[in-house]
Design an enzyme around this catalytic site. Structure first.
Site, PDB file in Angstrom:
ATOM      1  CE  LYS A  48      -3.596   2.487   2.458  1.00 37.61           C
ATOM      2  NZ  LYS A  48      -4.698   2.422   3.420  1.00 37.61           N
ATOM      3  NE  ARG A  97      -5.784   9.684   3.267  1.00 34.55           N
ATOM      4  CZ  ARG A  97      -4.503   9.862   3.001  1.00 34.55           C
ATOM      5  NH1 ARG A  97      -4.030  11.087   2.811  1.00 34.55           N
ATOM      6  NH2 ARG A  97      -3.686   8.830   2.945  1.00 34.55           N
ATOM      7  CE  LYS A 149      -3.600   8.139   6.648  1.00 41.30           C
ATOM      8  NZ  LYS A 149      -4.747   7.211   6.568  1.00 41.30           N
ATOM      9  CD  GLU A 185       5.873  -3.708   3.805  1.00 44.76           C
ATOM     10  OE1 GLU A 185       5.206  -4.577   4.397  1.00 44.76           O
ATOM     11  OE2 GLU A 185       6.299  -2.684   4.373  1.00 44.76           O
ATOM     12  CE  LYS A 220      -6.087   1.957  -0.566  1.00 39.58           C
ATOM     13  NZ  LYS A 220      -6.514   2.043   0.787  1.00 39.58           N
ATOM     14  CB  SER A 269     -11.465   7.430  -3.438  1.00 39.12           C
ATOM     15  OG  SER A 269     -10.242   7.876  -2.867  1.00 39.12           O
ATOM     16  CE1 TYR A 325     -14.955   3.307  -2.796  1.00 41.70           C
ATOM     17  CE2 TYR A 325     -12.989   3.725  -4.123  1.00 41.70           C
ATOM     18  CZ  TYR A 325     -13.582   3.546  -2.895  1.00 41.70           C
ATOM     19  OH  TYR A 325     -12.828   3.590  -1.750  1.00 41.70           O
TER      20      TYR A 325
END
Ligand code: PBG
Length: 329
Positions: free
Chosen positions: A196, A206, A223, A239, A254, A280, A319
């Site tokens: 990610k 968000r 982040k 990872e 992602k 998104s 979505y």
């Protein structure tokens, strides 16, 4: 003489193109993200995500039945938490009667066969919008993992089939797996957001959950100390391999489109199902361009989803799931 081989023979009609098509999108490919809010009769459009809604539980109940009737079989739940319930430790996340726990039960009651996956991360519950506990200018790793494990057990207790940790703390898959085993949830799966990236494409999400990170005591408003650097490729493999070794059943890359090289690489490298999250911002970009009449919405949607699947995705969180299933049925 012309060459004996003419590749255009296999493109000459719609029928031959159907016959030789290598990648097919079906409803089985999709994981449908749902945004849940408190209240009754609430169905509010997310401004930066046209035609996507936050829904209260009564609407969620109707929505999952609709999704099931359309042939969609899996949802990924997110909750929007009222500000008054947020704190640094995300305490509300483990409230047995919290919104997420009630949402899981609502979906399972409405549609028992619908696969329920839940987002596991502190950010929607955190007063700082971070995925971990903030202390001394840092995001605490191991202390956060303990909360994520409790959260996972709480979701499993409410009936979640899979938990989906999206936080990127080190070692959280093992901590969660052990906690689930200790509590007897041996059949609850883990879909890990393994690769990610710290992406600017999460903006509209968000907005949807009012979960944007804030700057606090030397912790920046991003982040980047836990989500991955967009520049990195080998790190994605490391990872992902570590998450599999720690017990992840499904791994995820992602965002989607900007990271399809990573998707292909991971697909070639590992032997568990690979999910891709078309996030998104990817949704918002196409909706905005289509609204302006600059792009053909359905054609670009199909092309992008085909690209994600062709790159190696076995599962696509999107979505566009409903729009896409309408288009192909
Ligand atoms: C929570 C989470 C995020 C997304 C999924 N889970 C936001 C973030 O990490 O900041 C983003 C999904 C999207 O943009 O569609 N940790």
């Amino acid at each position: 003489m012309y060459p004996l081989i003419r590749n255009r023979r296999l493109r000459a009609s719609a029928s031959i193109r159907r016959l030789v098509r290598e990648t097919i999108i079906t409803p089985d490919d999709f994981l449908v993200p749902l945004f849940v809010v408190e209240g009754k009769g609430v169905k509010e459009e997310i401004p930066s995500m046209p035609n996507y809604y936050r829904m209260s539980l009564d609407h969620i109940e109707k929505e999952v039945k609709t999704l099931w009737d359309m042939g969609l079989c899996a949802v990924l739940l997110f909750v929007k938490v009222p500000d008054g319930l947020k704190d640094n430790k995300g305490s509300e996340a483990i409230n047995p009667d919290g919104l997420m726990q009630r949402a899981i039960k609502t979906v399972k009651n409405a549609c028992p066969e619908m696969l329920v996956m839940t987002d596991v991360a502190l950010d929607p519950f955190s007063s700082y919008g971070h995925d971990g506990i903030v202390a001394d200018g840092q995001i605490l790793n191991d202390e956060t993992n303990e909360v994520l494990a409790e959260m996972s057990v709480s979701h499993a207790t409410a009936g979640a089939d899979f938990v989906a940790p999206s936080d990127m703390m080190d070692g959280r898959i093992l901590t969660i797996r052990e906690a689930l085993e200790d509590e007897g949830f041996t059949n609850t799966g883990i879909m890990s957001y393994s690769a990610k990236y710290a992406s600017a494409f999460y903006g509209p999400f968000r907005d949807a959950l009012d979960s944007a990170p804030v700057a606090i005591k030397n912790v920046p408003k991003d982040k980047k100390t836990y989500q991955m650097d967009s520049a990195n490729r080998f790190e994605a493999i490391r990872e992902t391999q570590m998450d599999i070794d720690e017990g992840a059943d499904i791994v995820m890359v992602k965002p989607g489109l900007a990271y399809l090289d990573i998707v292909r690489e991971i697909r070639n490298e590992v032997d568990v199902p690979v999910a891709v999250y078309q996030v998104s911002g990817e949704y918002a970009m196409l909706k905005a361009a289509a609204e302006k009449g600059w792009l053909d919405h359905d054609a670009v949607m199909l092309e992008q989803l085909l690209a994600i699947k062709r790159a190696g995705a076995n599962i696509i969180a999107s979505y566009f799931a409903k729009d896409m299933v309408k288009l192909i049925s």
